[in-house]
Design a protein around this motif. Structure first.
Motif, PDB file in Angstrom:
ATOM      1  N   LYS A  21       0.873  -1.113  -0.055  1.00  0.00           N
ATOM      2  CA  LYS A  21      -0.038   0.052  -0.063  1.00  0.00           C
ATOM      3  C   LYS A  21       0.808   1.325  -0.046  1.00  0.00           C
ATOM      4  O   LYS A  21       0.229   2.437   0.081  1.00  0.00           O
ATOM      5  N   LYS A  22       2.207   1.028   0.131  1.00  0.00           N
ATOM      6  CA  LYS A  22       2.988   2.268   0.148  1.00  0.00           C
ATOM      7  C   LYS A  22       3.695   2.609  -1.353  1.00  0.00           C
ATOM      8  O   LYS A  22       3.862   1.713  -2.119  1.00  0.00           O
ATOM      9  N   GLU A  74       6.619   4.847  -3.074  1.00  0.00           N
ATOM     10  CA  GLU A  74       7.746   5.717  -2.771  1.00  0.00           C
ATOM     11  C   GLU A  74       8.125   6.690  -4.233  1.00  0.00           C
ATOM     12  O   GLU A  74       8.191   5.981  -5.337  1.00  0.00           O
TER      13      GLU A  74
END
Length: 690
Positions: free
Chosen positions: A354-355, A357
């Motif tokens: 879910k992250k 970058e």
């Protein structure tokens, strides 16, 4: 996360049956790579890939998740796909972006249908296949039994790579046949140990591997037959070329939850799985539809395909894409080949669960994401305006189960439509439409679980609760006899009265609508009243006399009538026509028509007898059978639509998920008397309650 070239990228889809440990395997790889200091567990809802509230609640993947893992200067983009058949859309997305597939199999329960389907999907796409036999820590696991099953099911391409040494149902160590070394595991850490004595079994497995390598080139074949040993480099290169060409499917094993031999799978992916640059690129088409081969080249003109969409009510739309050529950089403009519009790229991201970058760019062979592209969706090509090309999209299965969806709270209908529109962007295996005839919103998906998850998401993401019910069947009514009746409307009230008098002949005809004609002679009904008579008949035909369903296949001929020079009007003749309809249709042997559909069910040949029995129970008529390319048998039949409600569930149960079907409306047919009676009684009760 550092940047990697296409030579150091592996795009790997994890596919297989539900519950075999695909998500746990991704989690183990993520932890072993040092990206996390804590091993997430499905039972705790702490894994990187199963982050959706629905997945945490159900302890099963319902959508495809991306998790890049950095291992020995190589980036492995794991595409963790759902094993539940209701979420096959996630498998289609993962397969579109992958260059190889790891088929995860349970060491306990063996080769299940999910592995077979995954193998078929990977073969169809022409990507490399590797096996990982999981759950080797379980005392009921039996690697050698599963290995024989794999060979029986998938043939001589199955090649052993990592095998266990088992004593008293417990794995003592894992032997890597490629390195010819043995490793024991304690708390996930590998320790090299002496190779145990396994008698002839180990030699037999090594011979199987050497034979597979020998098949990959004439030079290696000659060396094998002359009795010379292969060098480690020859072994790796021979196996890698065989894997890349789809001639060898290496088998690894271990335990994802106990971190046993997962490192050996990661090493195997680096050595054997095709790197992004070696995948032959993609066959695109130009604006004229002519084929164009794109190489995985970071310096070429940009071309990327969107293979997944995530919709968040707060963040907006996040699009996952795979770059085939060039680079996708922030603040660039790319052409959407479906809409013809240029899309301004904002920030680009690497995604891990879910992250997100932020990345300086996403290069050829790699996978990334971009937000806030209003008119782009799954399957679209984004490319440089200097070289417009269209890449193949994502092929999804057609939805097979339909339910009527109603808002629990009156006035929430618009919210339901808005929510479903957003979820449809995210999940192309979903469809919905407003049925004008039954006045229901019909939601279609891949099965009961799928629609249940959609209902849950409507509540959690969009704050609207819905109920799912079996949709109404759009019946029709028609007549079987010719009748001639009078319709006379006469009303006298102070001043002008109302007078209209018509004779109408009703007869059956072959049409989807009411056919109106007139044969009036001598002006008994003035011409200017004909449209009013037709309008009165058409409005009446919207509701049949049996159960209020639309009336079709009726020809109405205005033959005679009379009028009053003062009291006649269009309204009076319209009323007279309605009275003629009400009087005539009940005398014309009205019958109920039910919709019949053409069914094409694809099933293994062992299941054809059971399925034909089920079709007969549904009042269906089997028209024929023929074998198909994918070793299934296609049964063609005609079945009443009213009987198809639970067919998808029954078919899945009968074939253990191997079967699938297509069902299309064909025509209307007269319903049998007993069925018609039930429908009429049910409809009358329904109308009485309204």
């Amino acid at each position: 996360m550092k940047q990697y070239t296409a030579k150091n990228i592996r795009n790997v889809a994890l596919v297989g049956h539900a519950g075999t440990g695909k998500t746990s395997l991704t989690e183990a790889a993520f932890y072993l790579s040092g990206a996390s200091d804590r091993l997430g567990r499905i039972a705790d809802g702490t894994t990187v890939c199963d982050f959706d509230p629905e997945e945490i609640k159900r302890q099963a993947s319902v959508s495809m998740a991306l998790c890049p893992v950095e291992w020995k200067d190589t980036k492995i983009n794991f595409l963790d796909t759902p094993g539940l058949f209701d979420f096959s859309g996630g498998v289609a997305e993962g397969m579109r972006a992958a260059g190889s597939a790891v088929l995860v199999v349970s060491g306990k329960s063996g080769v299940a249908v999910g592995a077979e389907k995954g193998f078929k999907a990977a073969s169809k796409k022409g990507i490399a296949k590797l096996f990982f036999v999981n759950e080797m820590d379980n005392e009921n696991a039996d690697f050698y039994k599963v290995f024989e099953e794999l060979k029986t099911k998938f043939g001589p391409m199955v090649c052993p790579m990592v095998v266990p040494y088992v004593v008293d149902r417990k794995v003592q160590c894992y032997i890597n046949l490629l390195e010819y070394k043995a490793y024991a595991y304690q708390d996930g850490k590998a320790k090299e140990v002496p190779i145990p004595d396994m008698g002839h079994r180990l030699e037999g497995l090594r011979t199987a591997m050497y034979e597979a390598v020998a098949e990959t080139s004439e030079e290696l074949m000659e060396k094998y037959f002359s009795g010379e040993s292969y060098t480690p480099d020859e072994l790796i290169l021979g196996l890698a070329s065989g894997v890349r060409r789809g001639e060898i499917a290496p088998v690894f094993c271990g335990s994802a939850t106990e971190l046993e031999a997962v490192d050996q799978l990661l090493n195997g992916l680096i050595w054997l799985a095709p790197y992004a640059e070696s995948v032959a690129g993609e066959l695109a088409v130009d604006v004229n539809g002519d084929p164009v081969e794109l190489k995985v080249n970071p310096d070429g003109q940009t071309a990327a395909v969107v293979f997944k969409t995530v919709v968040d009510p707060f963040v907006g739309k996040l699009l996952y894409f795979k770059v085939v050529s060039g680079k996708v950089t922030p603040d660039s403009s790319l052409l959407n080949m479906r809409t013809g519009q240029q899309e301004k790229i904002g920030k680009v991201f690497y995604v891990r669960g879910k992250k997100q970058e932020e990345a300086p760019f996403i290069s050829a062979g790699d996978i990334g994401a971009v937000a806030k592209l209003a008119s782009t969706g799954t399957g679209d090509t984004l490319c440089s305006p200097a070289r417009p090309v269209i890449l193949p999209g994502v092929t999804f299965d057609a939805p097979c189960l339909s339910m009527a969806v109603t808002a629990k709270k009156k006035g929430d209908e618009d919210k339901v439509v808005a929510g479903l529109s957003k979820l449809r962007e995210e999940d192309p295996t979903l469809s919905f439409e407003n049925n004008q005839e039954t006045h229901e919103m019909v939601l279609s998906g891949m099965g009961e679980q799928h629609l249940d998850v959609i209902a849950s998401k409507l509540k959690s993401k969009f704050g609207v609760e819905v109920e799912l019910e079996v949709p109404k069947v759009p019946y029709r009514e028609t007549i079987r006899k010719k009748v001639k009746v009078q319709g006379r409307h006469k009303k006298q009230s102070g001043g002008h009265g109302q007078f209209g008098d018509v004779w109408v002949e009703f007869e059956p005809c072959d049409s989807e609508d009411l056919v109106f004609e007139e044969t009036v002679f001598g002006g008994s009904v003035p011409r200017n009243y004909f449209p009013a008579v037709e309008k009165g008949l058409r409005e009446s035909a919207k509701k049949g006399v049996l159960a209020g369903f639309p009336m079709v296949g009726v020809k109405a001929t205005l033959t005679d009538g009379s009028y009053h020079p003062v009291d006649s009007s269009e309204q009076a003749f319209k009323m007279a026509a309605a009275l003629a309809y009400k009087a005539g249709i009940p005398q014309a042997s009205p019958v109920l028509l039910e919709p019949i559909g053409t069914l094409k069910a694809y099933v293994p040949s062992d299941n054809t007898g059971d399925l034909m029995g089920d079709i007969n129970k549904r009042r269906g008529r089997v028209l024929g059978m023929e074998p198909t390319e994918d070793d299934l048998t296609c049964i063609e039949a005609e079945v009443p639509m009213a009987e198809m409600g639970d067919f998808s569930t029954v078919l899945r149960s009968l074939t253990q998920g191997r079967g699938y079907f297509r069902f299309e409306f064909a025509r209307y047919e007269e319903a049998p008397a007993n069925i018609a009676q039930k429908v009429v009684e049910s409809r009358q009760a329904e109308l009485a309650n309204e």
